[in-house]
Design an enzyme around this catalytic site. Structure first.
Site, PDB file in Angstrom:
ATOM      1  N   ASP A  61       0.932  -1.342  -0.193  1.00 44.80           N
ATOM      2  CA  ASP A  61       0.010   0.030  -0.092  1.00 44.80           C
ATOM      3  C   ASP A  61       0.831   1.351   0.171  1.00 44.80           C
ATOM      4  O   ASP A  61       2.225   1.020   0.418  1.00 44.80           O
ATOM      5  CB  ASP A  61      -0.957   0.067   1.361  1.00 44.80           C
ATOM      6  CG  ASP A  61      -2.329   0.800   0.899  1.00 44.80           C
ATOM      7  OD1 ASP A  61      -1.971   2.036   0.936  1.00 44.80           O
ATOM      8  OD2 ASP A  61      -3.208   0.190   1.001  1.00 44.80           O
ATOM      9  N   ASP A  89       3.908   2.332  -4.697  1.00 50.92           N
ATOM     10  CA  ASP A  89       3.048   3.276  -5.324  1.00 50.92           C
ATOM     11  C   ASP A  89       2.364   2.590  -6.714  1.00 50.92           C
ATOM     12  O   ASP A  89       3.349   2.445  -7.531  1.00 50.92           O
ATOM     13  CB  ASP A  89       3.634   4.594  -5.920  1.00 50.92           C
ATOM     14  CG  ASP A  89       2.451   5.721  -6.477  1.00 50.92           C
ATOM     15  OD1 ASP A  89       1.582   5.035  -6.687  1.00 50.92           O
ATOM     16  OD2 ASP A  89       2.901   6.751  -6.555  1.00 50.92           O
ATOM     17  N   TYR A 180     -15.294   4.308 -11.904  1.00 50.12           N
ATOM     18  CA  TYR A 180     -15.386   3.155 -11.198  1.00 50.12           C
ATOM     19  C   TYR A 180     -16.068   2.092 -11.809  1.00 50.12           C
ATOM     20  O   TYR A 180     -15.607   0.977 -11.869  1.00 50.12           O
ATOM     21  CB  TYR A 180     -16.082   3.522  -9.819  1.00 50.12           C
ATOM     22  CG  TYR A 180     -15.950   2.518  -8.793  1.00 50.12           C
ATOM     23  CD1 TYR A 180     -14.860   2.313  -7.904  1.00 50.12           C
ATOM     24  CD2 TYR A 180     -16.958   1.419  -8.650  1.00 50.12           C
ATOM     25  CE1 TYR A 180     -14.970   1.224  -6.778  1.00 50.12           C
ATOM     26  CE2 TYR A 180     -17.000   0.435  -7.653  1.00 50.12           C
ATOM     27  CZ  TYR A 180     -15.787   0.493  -6.721  1.00 50.12           C
ATOM     28  OH  TYR A 180     -15.781  -0.321  -5.604  1.00 50.12           O
ATOM     29  N   LYS A 184     -14.126  -1.528 -12.946  1.00 56.17           N
ATOM     30  CA  LYS A 184     -14.949  -2.872 -12.318  1.00 56.17           C
ATOM     31  C   LYS A 184     -15.113  -3.680 -13.633  1.00 56.17           C
ATOM     32  O   LYS A 184     -14.784  -4.789 -13.670  1.00 56.17           O
ATOM     33  CB  LYS A 184     -15.925  -2.580 -11.581  1.00 56.17           C
ATOM     34  CG  LYS A 184     -15.536  -2.064 -10.280  1.00 56.17           C
ATOM     35  CD  LYS A 184     -14.366  -2.663  -9.550  1.00 56.17           C
ATOM     36  CE  LYS A 184     -13.953  -2.045  -8.158  1.00 56.17           C
ATOM     37  NZ  LYS A 184     -12.825  -2.409  -7.613  1.00 56.17           N
TER      38      LYS A 184
END
Length: 286
Positions: A61, A89, A180, A184
């Site tokens: 992370d 990153d 988003y 997805k």
């Protein structure tokens, strides 16, 4: 947001008792699971759940402090597997390659859980192009490159699997979430592409849930309320859970358990498929 409890967000907590335990010889210290977005929410739960099942976990992370908290959470659960942290990153190609190479140093890299994500709520006429690009890099391009670099390690280990955190928004869309939605849907396409190229040796699957009680979800409630002229409670009850037959958000550990199953020997025929756990949100209607 107020400090009041969020309606429908009272699911099981991340405790040893709520983690799915699977009997699998590959769930052992020599097997490494690389988990992105592991500093909080679903990523943290996946990292801890796999460690609880005995895997060595490489948790990555950008949030180093959050990663340390994930290690502490694993210790709280007395997880059998060790959790190593890799600050990185996902918008940097060199970092992506370094993350995979570092994870492979801990043992046989068998599992990759692409969980890292972010959200931005705005109508397409106002959606910032730079935010769209950032979400594409983190949520779609990075999983592709991580898989690219992980595949050789998985083949060398004798097999493995990639699990991608998709969403009901990879099955149908809602307004004001163009980036988003596109990411997805793209993750489901990536999943199927990886399955096609894995030759049965490296599997791939996606996980599609409804709303999960995480900071990513709760953080978008005020924006959604403002966009739609609703109260925050109406956003949760009518927008987020309105179509669901299960009137409770999933909790991170419930999602983590899907990854535990999906990576295991019990899911050997789960290849290119999607685990749709949405409480009836997608395929039912009134």
């Amino acid at each position: 947001m107020t400090d009041d409890p969020i309606p429908g967000a009272d699911g099981p907590e991340l405790t040893a008792a709520n983690v799915l335990e699977v009997d699998d010889d590959r769930y052992a210290a020599e097997s490494v699971a690389l988990v992105t977005g592991a500093a909080s929410g679903i990523g943290r739960a996946v990292a801890v759940a796999l460690a609880a099942n005995g895997c060595t976990v490489a948790a990555t992370d950008v949030d180093a402090d959050g990663l340390d908290d994930t290690v502490d959470r694993g210790a709280d659960l007395d997880a059998a597997g060790e959790i190593h942290t890799i600050k990185g990153d996902l918008t940097e190609d060199d970092d992506i390659e370094r993350i995979v190479d570092t994870a492979a140093e801990y043992g046989d890299l068998r599992f990759l859980a692409n969980v890292a994500g972010l959200q931005h709520v705005a109508p397409i006429e106002e959606f910032p192009a730079e935010q769209y690009d950032l979400m594409q890099r983190v949520m779609l391009r990075a999983p592709t490159l991580l898989s690219k670099h992980a595949f050789p390690h998985m083949r060398e280990a004798g097999g493995g699997a990639v699990g991608n955190m998709a969403s009901v928004h990879g099955h149908y869309t809602t307004s004001d979430k163009v980036a988003y939605n596109v990411c997805k849907f793209g993750l489901r396409g990536l999943t199927q592409s990886l399955a096609a190229e894995g030759d049965g040796e490296v599997r791939a699957f996606s996980v599609s849930t409804g709303y999960v009680s995480t900071p990513l979800v709760t953080g978008q409630i005020p924006d959604t309320a403002d966009q739609r002229g609703l109260t925050e409670q109406e956003v949760v009850e009518d927008v987020m859970l309105g179509q669901s037959r299960t009137k409770r958000m999933m909790s991170p550990v419930e999602v983590a358990n899907l990854f535990v199953f999906g990576f295991s020997r019990h899911a050997k025929h789960l290849n290119g498929g999607d685990l749709l756990f949405d409480g009836g949100m997608t395929n039912t209607y009134e």
